[in-house]
Design a protein around this motif. Structure first.
Motif, mmCIF file in Angstrom:
data_model
loop_
_atom_site.group_PDB
_atom_site.id
_atom_site.type_symbol
_atom_site.label_atom_id
_atom_site.label_comp_id
_atom_site.label_asym_id
_atom_site.label_seq_id
_atom_site.Cartn_x
_atom_site.Cartn_y
_atom_site.Cartn_z
ATOM 1 N N HIS A 301 0.864 -1.186 0.000
ATOM 2 C CA HIS A 301 0.000 0.000 0.000
ATOM 3 C C HIS A 301 0.894 1.228 0.000
ATOM 4 C CE1 HIS A 301 -3.194 2.855 1.012
ATOM 5 N NE2 HIS A 301 -2.374 3.347 1.932
ATOM 6 N N THR A 323 -3.067 6.927 -4.269
ATOM 7 C CA THR A 323 -2.953 5.721 -3.451
ATOM 8 C C THR A 323 -2.826 4.526 -4.382
ATOM 9 O OG1 THR A 323 -5.360 5.447 -3.333
ATOM 10 C CG2 THR A 323 -4.297 6.682 -1.552
ATOM 11 N N GLN A 324 -2.008 3.596 -3.993
ATOM 12 C CA GLN A 324 -1.832 2.377 -4.774
ATOM 13 C C GLN A 324 -1.851 1.176 -3.848
ATOM 14 O OE1 GLN A 324 1.106 2.334 -7.913
ATOM 15 N NE2 GLN A 324 1.667 0.226 -7.482
ATOM 16 N N ASN A 325 -2.664 0.187 -4.202
ATOM 17 C CA ASN A 325 -2.741 -1.069 -3.466
ATOM 18 C C ASN A 325 -2.418 -2.213 -4.415
ATOM 19 O OD1 ASN A 325 -3.892 -0.030 -0.849
ATOM 20 N ND2 ASN A 325 -5.532 0.608 -2.229
ATOM 21 N N GLN A 326 -1.691 -3.182 -3.927
ATOM 22 C CA GLN A 326 -1.388 -4.345 -4.758
ATOM 23 C C GLN A 326 -1.344 -5.606 -3.912
ATOM 24 O OE1 GLN A 326 2.734 -4.287 -6.361
ATOM 25 N NE2 GLN A 326 2.980 -2.383 -5.234
ATOM 26 N N GLN A 351 -3.881 -4.836 -8.796
ATOM 27 C CA GLN A 351 -3.427 -3.499 -8.447
ATOM 28 C C GLN A 351 -4.579 -2.512 -8.612
ATOM 29 O OE1 GLN A 351 0.449 -2.148 -9.981
ATOM 30 N NE2 GLN A 351 0.714 -4.190 -10.839
#
Length: 657
Positions: A301, A323-326, A351
Motif C-alpha cells: 500500500h 494511493t496504490q494497493n497491490q 493493483q
C-alpha cells in the motif's frame, strides 16, 4: 520538459561480441590469481530464487559490500555507478536521476519496473520511483534485469526490472549503527539503524536525515526517511511487515539557456519554484513452505502526496494525492522430476491506483485497475540445458477526468480504456564448457500511457498500448573471482508512447527499434585488487514514417563505467571509478536537424576509508575533476539544459554496535 506530475515532458555488433569473448578467454587464462571462490549468485527478480550464471536473462547484481565500499549516497547512485546503468539528471533537483536500461531516453522511467522486495514502487505518473529513500544499511543486494519482463511484472517492464532486496534480520542477533556525514554545498547526513531479536521475532528500525543547499541557486534539498520492520519465522512459516515514511522537499532551479549556462552554471531562472513529496509505504509478505510446495503472498500500500508550484510559469500551487494497493498471491513448486530440476510459479496480480489533484483548473481525477494471471516455469535438464518459459494475461482499466483548456488537455476531457494484454517469454541456456554458458531469449512486453501522458493528447483520446518484442543472445563466464558477460539484443516496438515536440503532444509513435551490445565483467587481478567495468552500445531509431532512420532523442549511443578497488590492508581501502556517457540528441530533435548535441560526459569519483570493524572513517569525492557540464537538454539553437553538480567532497564517520 518534465515537471513532476503536472506537465508531460517535452522534449558493429558481431565484432564487439567477438572482442568480449576474446577478452573473457584471456581472463580465463589468469584465473589462478583469484584466491577467493565466490558462492553461486542467486537472483529473485524471477519471483523464485534462481542461479544467475545459468539464467537465460541479462542480469546484474550489486551487493551490500559493493555499496558500502564505494561510498555511494543512495540506491539510485549505486545503480548508476556500480550497475553501469545510463542516467540523466533529476529535473526536480532531487536524487532520483532518470535511469535508462535500454535506450528509452525521455520515457526511460516509464519503461522499467522498480521493486522493493518484489513490491512495485514505480509511479503511474511522469515521475521517477523513489529509490533514494531506501536506507542503504537495509539493502542486501540490487538486482538489475535488462529486457522485456512483462510476464512476471506486467505493464511497464519493457526495458527491464530493478529489484531492491532488503536484508533479512537474523534471529538471535541484535545490532545497531550510527553514522554522520558533512559535505560541500552546505550538506549533511545523519543516520541511525538497528535490529533487535526477541525469540523468533526480529524488529528493525532506521531513520535518515539529509540536508543540502545544493550546487545551484534555489536548489536546496531536504529528505527525512524513517522505516520500521518486523519479521517472524518458524520452520514452515515466514511473515514480514515494513512501514516507510518519506518527506522530501526540493527547491527547483530549473533549466538554463546554454548561453546562461556558459556564463554561470550555478545560477537559476526560477528562484521561487519548488516541489515537495510526502509518501508512506506499507510492504507485507507471508509465506508457507511444505515439502516442494510453497505458498506466498506479497501485499503493498502506498500513499503519495505531492505539492508543487512553478512560479516562473505563472502557475498556482498544486496539491495532489495518489494511493496504490497491490496484492500478489502465488504458488511455487520446486523439486526434481525424472532427473529434471523443476521450478514453477503460478500467481495472480491485483493493483488498484487512485489519483486526484487540485489546481487552477479544478479537480482532476484518475484511476487504474490491473488484474492479471501469470505462469512461469524453469527446467534444468541433465544435459546442463536450462529452459525458462512463461505467459501472462492482464486486463487494465484506466479512467481520467481532466478539466481545463482543450488546447492543452485531451478532448474530450474524460476518457476510459479497457485493454486485455498478454506477454510471453522463452529462454534457453546451455553450459558448453565448465564455467561457460550461452543463452538465447525471446520475450514480449507492453505498457500503457500514464495519467500525465494521457493528459496532453489533444483531440486524440487515450493513447493505445505500447507493445514490444525482444530477441537476445548472450555468453557468460565465471571462475573464482573473475567473471564476464556479453549480450546482444534487438527490440522492436509498435505504438511507442512519447512526447513529440513539433505537435506539442504525447502520441503513439511510428514503429521503432533498439539494438545493441552490453558487456560487463569483474577481475580479481590480485588478492587485494579488483577491477570491474561495464560498456553498452545502443542504437535507437524510427523504422518508418517521416523520421524513418532517424536517431531517437536523449539516447546516448555509448555508455561505460570502470572501477578499481584496492584493499591496502585489513583497515585501509581505496576505490576509484569513472562514468562515461556519449553525446546524444537534444529532446525535441526528432527530425535530427540540430547541429548541436548534448555533449559527452566523463565523471570521476573516489573514496578512501579506514575501518576497524567498529569505527569507519571515510572521505568520498564525486566529479573529482570539477567538470562543468550537463547530460540533459531540450531545444535547438540556444537549447535549455540542466547542469549536473560540480565537485563534491563528503566526510563521513560511523560506528557499529
Amino acid at each position: 520538459m518534465l515537471f513532476l506530475n503536472s506537465v508531460p515532458q517535452a522534449p558493429g555488433l558481431r565484432s564487439a561480441l567477438a572482442v568480449a569473448c576474446g577478452l573473457a578467454c584471456v581472463l580465463a587464462d589468469t584465473a589462478w590469481a583469484a584466491e577467493e571462490v565466490l558462492a553461486p549468485v542467486v537472483i529473485t527478480a524471477s519471483r523464485t530464487p534462481q542461479a544467475l550464471q545459468t539464467a537465460p536473462i541479462g542480469a546484474s547484481i550489486i551487493t551490500a559490500e559493493q555499496i558500502e565500499r564505494s561510498g555511494v549516497s543512495d540506491a539510485n547512485e549505486a545503480i548508476r555507478k556500480l550497475g553501469g546503468v545510463a542516467a540523466t539528471s533529476d529535473q526536480s533537483n532531487g536524487r532520483e536521476n532518470s535511469l535508462d536500461l535500454r535506450g528509452f531516453g525521455a520515457t526511460a522511467s516509464q519503461n522499467m519496473v522498480v521493486l522493493v522486495d518484489g513490491i512495485r514502487i514505480s509511479e503511474n505518473e511522469q515521475a521517477n520511483a523513489h529509490l533514494a529513500s531506501i536506507p542503504l544499511e537495509l539493502i542486501e543486494r540490487i538486482e538489475i534485469v535488462r529486457g522485456g519482463a512483462s510476464v512476471l511484472w506486467g505493464e511497464g517492464a519493457t526495458a527491464g526490472v530493478i529489484n531492491v532486496v532488503l536484508k533479512r534480520p537474523q534471529s538471535g542477533v541484535s545490532s545497531a549503527k550510527l553514522a554522520a556525514a558533512v559535505e560541500r554545498f552546505g550538506g549533511y547526513e545523519a543516520l541511525a539503524s538497528g535490529q533487535w531479536a526477541v525469540g523468533s521475532v526480529v524488529l528493525d528500525a532506521s531513520t535518515k536525515r539529509v540536508r543540502s543547499n545544493g550546487f545551484r541557486e534555489n536548489s536546496a534539498y531536504k529528505q527525512d526517511v524513517s522505516a520500521l520492520g518486523v519479521q517472524w519465522r518458524d520452520e514452515a512459516w515466514h511473515a514480514g511487515l515494513r512501514v516507510v515514511q518519506e518527506d522530501q522537499s526540493s527547491d527547483l532551479p530549473g533549466s538554463l539557456a546554454l548561453s546562461k549556462f556558459k556564463a554561470d552554471p550555478r545560477q537559476t531562472t526560477s528562484p521561487n519554484d519548488y516541489a515537495n513529496n510526502h509518501e508512506t509505504r506499507f510492504l507485507g509478505n507471508l509465506a508457507y513452505q511444505t515439502g516442494p510446495w510453497a505458498w506466498q503472498l506479497d501485499a503493498g500500500h502506498r500513499l503519495r502526496q505531492p505539492d508543487y508550484q512553478y512560479v516562473s510559469f505563472g502557475s498556482a500551487a498544486v496539491r495532489g494525492q495518489s494511493t496504490q494497493n497491490q496484492l500478489t498471491p502465488r504458488l511455487v513448486y520446486a523439486d526434481a522430476l525424472l532427473g529434471v530440476d523443476v521450478k514453477t510459479v503460478v500467481g495472480l496480480d491485483w493493483q488498484d491506483w487512485q489519483f486526484n489533484k487540485t489546481g487552477t483548473d479544478g479537480l482532476e481525477t484518475g484511476s487504474q485497475q490491473n488484474q492479471a494471471g501469470f505462469v512461469h516455469g524453469d527446467f534444468n535438464l541433465p544435459s546442463l540445458t536450462r529452459v525458462s518459459l512463461g505467459w501472462r494475461q492482464e486486463r487494465v482499466r484506466k479512467l481520467g477526468d481532466f478539466p481545463g483548456n482543450a488546447a492543452w488537455f485531451m478532448d474530450p476531457a474524460v476518457y476510459q480504456r479497457i485493454d486485455n494484454l498478454h506477454a510471453g517469454e522463452l529462454g534457453v541456456s546451455q553450459t558448453v564448457l565448465p564455467q561457460w554458458d550461452v543463452y538465447v531469449r525471446a520475450a514480449s512486453s507492453y505498457r500503457l500511457a500514464n495519467i500525465d501522458e494521457n493528459r496532453q493528447t489533444p483531440s486524440q483520446g487515450a493513447l493505445l498500448p505500447q507493445q514490444s518484442s525482444d530477441r537476445e543472445v548472450g555468453v557468460k563466464w565465471a571462475a573464482g573471482g573473475h567473471g564476464a558477460t556479453a549480450r546482444m539484443f534487438k527490440q522492436k516496438t509498435v505504438n511507442e508512447i512519447a512526447f513529440v515536440a513539433n505537435v506539442n503532444a504525447n502520441t503513439n509513435l511510428d514503429p521503432t527499434q533498439r539494438s545493441g551490445v552490453e558487456l560487463e565483467g569483474h577481475w580479481a587481478v590480485l588478492q587485494n585488487l579488483t577491477l570491474t567495468g561495464t560498456w553498452q552500445q545502443v542504437s535507437a531509431q524510427y523504422q518508418s514514417g517521416p523520421n524513418a532512420g532517424k536517431e531517437m532523442t536523449q539516447v546516448a549511443p555509448h555508455s561505460a563505467t570502470a572501477r578499481a578497488t584496492y584493499r591496502i590492508n585489513d583497515q585501509h581501502t581505496v576505490e576509484f571509478g569513472a562514468q562515461y556517457l556519449a553525446a546524444s540528441r537534444f529532446a525535441g530533435d526528432e527530425s535530427n536537424q540540430c547541429a548541436m548535441r548534448v555533449p559527452t560526459s566523463a565523471l570521476l569519483d573516489g573514496r578512501y576509508a579506514w575501518s576497524d570493524r567498529v569505527w569507519t572513517l571515510a572521505v568520498t569525492g564525486t566529479n573529482l575533476t570539477d567538470r562543468k557540464g550537463y547530460n540533459y537538454g531540450y531545444g535547438c539553437g540556444d537549447p535549455s539544459v540542466y547542469p549536473y553538480m560540480g565537485r563534491n567532497l563528503k566526510f563521513s564517520v560511523s560506528r557499529a554496535f
